[in-house]
Design an enzyme around this catalytic site. Structure first.
Site, PDB file in Angstrom:
ATOM      1  N   GLY A 140      10.055  -4.086   3.463  1.00 29.20           N
ATOM      2  CA  GLY A 140      11.192  -3.203   3.721  1.00 29.20           C
ATOM      3  C   GLY A 140      12.433  -3.556   2.929  1.00 29.20           C
ATOM      4  CG  ASP A 141      15.281  -1.553   3.167  1.00 29.42           C
ATOM      5  OD1 ASP A 141      14.623  -0.538   2.838  1.00 29.42           O
ATOM      6  OD2 ASP A 141      15.944  -1.614   4.210  1.00 29.42           O
ATOM      7  N   PRO A 162       0.851  -1.181   0.000  1.00 25.88           N
ATOM      8  CG  PRO A 162       0.137  -0.914   2.225  1.00 25.88           C
ATOM      9  CD  PRO A 162       0.915  -1.836   1.324  1.00 25.88           C
ATOM     10  CG  MET A 163       3.740   2.623  -1.524  1.00 26.91           C
ATOM     11  SD  MET A 163       5.068   2.750  -2.732  1.00 26.91           S
ATOM     12  CE  MET A 163       4.558   1.563  -3.947  1.00 26.91           C
ATOM     13  CB  ALA A 164      -0.487   7.471   0.919  1.00 21.75           C
ATOM     14  CE  LYS A 222       3.030  -2.054   5.006  1.00 20.07           C
ATOM     15  NZ  LYS A 222       3.419  -0.667   5.252  1.00 20.07           N
ATOM     16  NE  ARG A 246      11.289   2.898   0.264  1.00 19.84           N
ATOM     17  CZ  ARG A 246      12.214   3.020   1.210  1.00 19.84           C
ATOM     18  NH1 ARG A 246      12.784   4.178   1.409  1.00 19.84           N
ATOM     19  NH2 ARG A 246      12.541   1.984   1.955  1.00 19.84           N
ATOM     20  CB  CYS A 279       0.530   5.849   8.797  1.00 15.84           C
ATOM     21  SG  CYS A 279       0.838   7.424   7.985  1.00 15.84           S
ATOM     22  CD  GLN A 325      -2.795   0.345   5.028  1.00 15.61           C
ATOM     23  OE1 GLN A 325      -2.531   1.455   4.586  1.00 15.61           O
ATOM     24  NE2 GLN A 325      -1.862  -0.480   5.465  1.00 15.61           N
TER      25      GLN A 325
HETATM   26  C1  LIG Z   1       5.084   6.951  -1.014  1.00 15.79           C
HETATM   27  C2  LIG Z   1       4.797   5.922   0.041  1.00 15.79           C
HETATM   28  C3  LIG Z   1       3.518   5.810   0.562  1.00 15.79           C
HETATM   29  C4  LIG Z   1       3.226   4.853   1.525  1.00 15.79           C
HETATM   30  N1  LIG Z   1       1.938   4.722   1.961  1.00 15.79           N
HETATM   31  C5  LIG Z   1       1.611   3.710   2.799  1.00 15.79           C
HETATM   32  C6  LIG Z   1       0.250   3.455   3.154  1.00 15.79           C
HETATM   33  O1  LIG Z   1      -0.695   4.126   2.689  1.00 15.79           O
HETATM   34  N2  LIG Z   1       0.005   2.435   4.021  1.00 15.79           N
HETATM   35  C7  LIG Z   1       1.007   1.649   4.545  1.00 15.79           C
HETATM   36  O2  LIG Z   1       0.728   0.730   5.323  1.00 15.79           O
HETATM   37  N3  LIG Z   1       2.300   1.849   4.199  1.00 15.79           N
HETATM   38  C8  LIG Z   1       2.621   2.846   3.336  1.00 15.79           C
HETATM   39  N4  LIG Z   1       3.931   3.006   2.950  1.00 15.79           N
HETATM   40  C9  LIG Z   1       4.955   2.076   3.462  1.00 15.79           C
HETATM   41  C10 LIG Z   1       5.182   0.910   2.471  1.00 15.79           C
HETATM   42  O3  LIG Z   1       4.029   0.130   2.308  1.00 15.79           O
HETATM   43  C11 LIG Z   1       6.364   0.017   2.914  1.00 15.79           C
HETATM   44  O4  LIG Z   1       6.039  -0.641   4.120  1.00 15.79           O
HETATM   45  C12 LIG Z   1       7.652   0.795   3.101  1.00 15.79           C
HETATM   46  O5  LIG Z   1       7.851   1.721   2.043  1.00 15.79           O
HETATM   47  C13 LIG Z   1       8.879  -0.130   3.131  1.00 15.79           C
HETATM   48  O6  LIG Z   1       9.003  -0.865   1.957  1.00 15.79           O
HETATM   49  P1  LIG Z   1      10.057  -0.522   0.752  1.00 15.79           P
HETATM   50  O7  LIG Z   1      11.419  -0.502   1.371  1.00 15.79           O
HETATM   51  O8  LIG Z   1       9.838  -1.649  -0.216  1.00 15.79           O
HETATM   52  O9  LIG Z   1       9.701   0.817   0.227  1.00 15.79           O
HETATM   53  C14 LIG Z   1       4.247   3.987   2.014  1.00 15.79           C
HETATM   54  C15 LIG Z   1       5.532   4.112   1.494  1.00 15.79           C
HETATM   55  C16 LIG Z   1       5.823   5.055   0.532  1.00 15.79           C
HETATM   56  C17 LIG Z   1       7.223   5.136  -0.013  1.00 15.79           C
END
Ligand SMILES: Cc1cc2nc3c(=O)[nH]c(=O)nc-3n(C[C@H](O)[C@H](O)[C@H](O)COP(=O)(O)O)c2cc1C
Length: 354
Positions: free
Chosen positions: A209-210, A24-26, A147, A233, A108, A78
């Site tokens: 994460g990562d 999920p990414m806002a 989460k 990401r 969050c 979510q």
């Molecule tokens: C732009 C952005 C928006 C995000 N929005 C949410 C969200 O709405 N809900 C959530 O649980 N996590 C959100 N996250 C966290 C990601 O789901 C994830 O747990 C976090 O980025 C780590 O993973 P990564 O290293 O693959 O980026 C967001 C992350 C980013 C970068």
């Protein structure tokens, strides 16, 4: 023993065909992003966080987040909030909208969210966190999941205490992004804690994460024994990375393929958000898609300046003329939007329910 990323698994009866979950990414995980995620090997996709209060007040834009298309499943939507009753109501709406799973955001770190008692703040209030999960689990038939982050302050490992309690309260799976809320996105995700959480609960755990490569995905699965990895990401503007993680083949897209995927994404985003909102929403995607040495930098800057998405599409076709037939093929393969559920088209009775 190496684990396989292509192995199916399940969350209380919901079958997930691969061990890759699209995060999920806002501001990113709109329907167009999720549908593309499924095409490129994600076994489960997730909406961006949707405000329970926004659902309660029938906020038009919030309802827009609840569009579900036929080719998204399995899909988690979510929700965030700190009021058990409002979260339960929101969960009912999300279930009606077609979600296979209701996910709750307890991670969050953004102040706008935590100051209302929601997001990572719930990790500091285990009693309330459990009441929220209990209320949501009782409100819907679909599985509910949570989460989390490690905790709020640096050094916190609250998730290890809270996780089992949330499962007891009804969570059918947990996702852990092992950074503290205070850390935001700095430092590294500490997946040794994810491994401990897996030991402590008897439901699937998703490791977030990562994870940006297949090697990392396999290493995290092996280290943690989690059921799946989540990609956030690493998937921005890079569906090919997701396919590479899922299938193991190296996919270096041609310029034409990049332009074609971007054009389809643009058109889908416009259909979903309307032209006016899509223009601003899409700007960050141009950098994500056209970077990686795929197009020269000035080209990306040029696109960001354009005022309509139609102009952007015209420029993309001019820069990659072979993209047009690819777009035609991709669009022909996409199911039509006819099977899409739109909440504002549902009978008023579903908006009841307390
Ligand atoms: C732009 C952005 C928006 C995000 N929005 C949410 C969200 O709405 N809900 C959530 O649980 N996590 C959100 N996250 C966290 C990601 O789901 C994830 O747990 C976090 O980025 C780590 O993973 P990564 O290293 O693959 O980026 C967001 C992350 C980013 C970068």
């Amino acid at each position: 023993m190496r684990v396989s990323l292509q192995e199916p698994w399940s969350i209380r009866g919901v079958e997930v065909p691969t061990r890759i979950v699209l995060a999920p990414m806002a501001g990113v995980s709109i329907q167009a992003f999720r549908r593309q995620g499924r095409r490129f090997g994600a076994g489960l996709v997730c909406s961006e966080m949707v405000s329970a209060a926004g659902i309660e007040h029938r906020n038009e834009r919030t309802f827009g987040y609840l569009r579900v298309a036929g080719d998204e499943h399995p899909l988690a939507i979510q929700i965030f909030g700190a009021d058990p009753r409002a979260m339960a109501d929101a969960a009912r709406m999300v279930e009606v909208a077609g979600a296979d799973i209701v996910d709750m955001n307890f991670g969050c770190p953004v102040r706008k969210v935590t100051k209302t008692g929601a997001g990572a703040h719930l990790m500091e209030d285990p009693e309330l966190a459990c009441r929220v999960v209990d209320a949501v689990a009782a409100a819907v038939k679909v599985p509910v999941t949570v989460k989390m982050r490690l905790g709020v302050a640096n050094g916190s490992r609250t998730c290890l205490e809270l996780g089992p309690r949330l499962v007891e309260a009804g969570a059918a799976a947990l996702t852990l992004h092992p950074r503290s809320a205070q850390q935001m996105y700095t430092g590294e995700a500490d997946h040794s804690v994810t491994a401990e959480l897996v030991e402590r609960v008897d439901v699937p755990v998703i490791a977030s994460g990562d994870v940006t490569s297949r090697e990392k995905a396999l290493a995290v699965l092996e280290q943690t024994r989690a059921a799946a990895v989540m990609v956030a990401r690493g998937a921005q503007g890079n569906p090919w990375a997701r396919r590479e993680i899922a299938e193991g083949e190296s996919f270096k897209p041609t310029r034409e393929e990049v332009a074609a995927e971007l054009v389809v994404f643009i058109r889908e985003a416009v259909r979903e958000l309307g032209e006016q909102r899509a223009v601003g929403f899409l700007k960050k995607f141009y950098g994500w898609y056209l970077g990686h040495g795929r197009f020269p930098k000035p080209f990306k800057q040029e696109l960001v300046q354009l005022e309509t998405t139609e102009e952007v599409v015209t420029r993309l076709f001019a820069a990659a003329p072979g993209a047009a037939p690819l777009v035609e093929r991709l669009e022909a393969e996409l199911p039509t939007a006819e099977d899409e559920v739109l909440l504002d088209a549902l009978p008023i009775s579903v908006y009841g329910g307390g």
